[in-house]
Design a protein around this motif. Structure first.
Motif, PDB file in Angstrom:
ATOM      1  N   LEU A  24       0.828  -1.200   0.000  1.00 56.30           N
ATOM      2  CA  LEU A  24       0.000   0.000   0.000  1.00 56.30           C
ATOM      3  C   LEU A  24       0.864   1.253   0.000  1.00 56.30           C
ATOM      4  N   LEU A  25       0.418   2.250  -0.742  1.00 57.11           N
ATOM      5  CA  LEU A  25       1.099   3.532  -0.759  1.00 57.11           C
ATOM      6  C   LEU A  25       0.775   4.304   0.517  1.00 57.11           C
ATOM      7  N   PRO A  26       1.719   5.135   1.018  1.00 57.11           N
ATOM      8  CA  PRO A  26       1.469   5.914   2.239  1.00 57.11           C
ATOM      9  C   PRO A  26       0.207   6.782   2.139  1.00 57.11           C
ATOM     10  N   GLY A  27      -0.032   7.357   0.969  1.00 58.18           N
ATOM     11  CA  GLY A  27      -1.204   8.201   0.810  1.00 58.18           C
ATOM     12  C   GLY A  27      -2.498   7.434   0.977  1.00 58.18           C
ATOM     13  N   PHE A  28      -2.503   6.181   0.548  1.00 58.86           N
ATOM     14  CA  PHE A  28      -3.700   5.349   0.698  1.00 58.86           C
ATOM     15  C   PHE A  28      -3.985   5.054   2.168  1.00 58.86           C
TER      16      PHE A  28
END
Length: 207
Positions: A24-28
């Motif tokens: 998962l991306l940090p923004g998600f």
């Protein structure tokens, strides 16, 4: 508690399931955390930081008396503003949880400590909510022996309490210096807090 259970059992488990196969991306992750906070504190898709703070405070203090497990200079200043806040507001009783029995104006324009001074002097505990008194009875909050004047005031006050019906909706508070949408006119409050010689109080500086 129900929302917290749903978050732990549904939303968190979904994240674990997704992360088992995807990075998962940090923004998600931040977006999901934002949704979880909004659901926890307001039950909606989005929620301001102020609502989160209010929800957190409600879990730690009694909003009627501002007593509880909080400390710090800002909190102490807010507590010092409570008498002023009570003096410029009136309350409509719903659940009775956020309105003080003796010091808030919830029956007419004056608070009960002013209307019934003799009875108030016999109160066991002055910082108590309307709901607490109605649930346990007026007698439980008074010393056993009352003066004749206090007895008269007690009987008169009991007639008032007999007409109060509690609900589960939150109490409503009204203020003459609050505008449309519930926005407080800070300038008006600021002027109220100045004394006659124009010297600012400590609370006025905070405001």
């Amino acid at each position: 508690m129900g929302r917290l259970v749903l978050i732990n059992s549904v939303l968190d488990s979904q994240l674990v399931y997704i992360m088992s196969s995807l990075q998962l991306l940090p923004g998600f992750v931040k977006k999901v955390d934002s949704k979880r906070r909004s659901f926890l504190w307001s039950g909606k898709d989005s929620c301001s930081g102020a609502k989160c703070l209010v929800g957190w405070v409600r879990g730690r203090v009694c909003l009627a008396t501002l007593t509880g497990d909080l400390s710090g200079d800002h909190w102490m200043t807010l507590h010092a503003l409570l008498p002023l806040y009570r003096s410029i507001t009136t309350c409509l009783i719903k659940d009775g949880r956020s309105t003080t029995f003796w010091f808030d104006a919830w029956h007419g324009e004056d608070d009960l400590s002013t209307k019934f001074p003799s009875l108030f002097s016999h109160a066991k505990k002055t910082e108590v909510s309307v709901r607490e008194v109605l649930e346990t009875g007026l007698a439980a909050h008074l010393v056993p022996r009352l003066t004749p004047q206090a007895v008269e005031e007690r009987d008169a006050l009991q007639l008032v309490l007999d007409d109060v019906m509690l609900s589960e909706a939150p109490d409503m508070r009204y203020c003459p210096i609050v505008g449309v949408g519930g926005n407080l006119h800070i300038g008006s409050l600021y002027r109220v807090m100045r004394n006659g010689e124009g010297v600012l109080s400590v609370e006025a500086v905070f405001v």
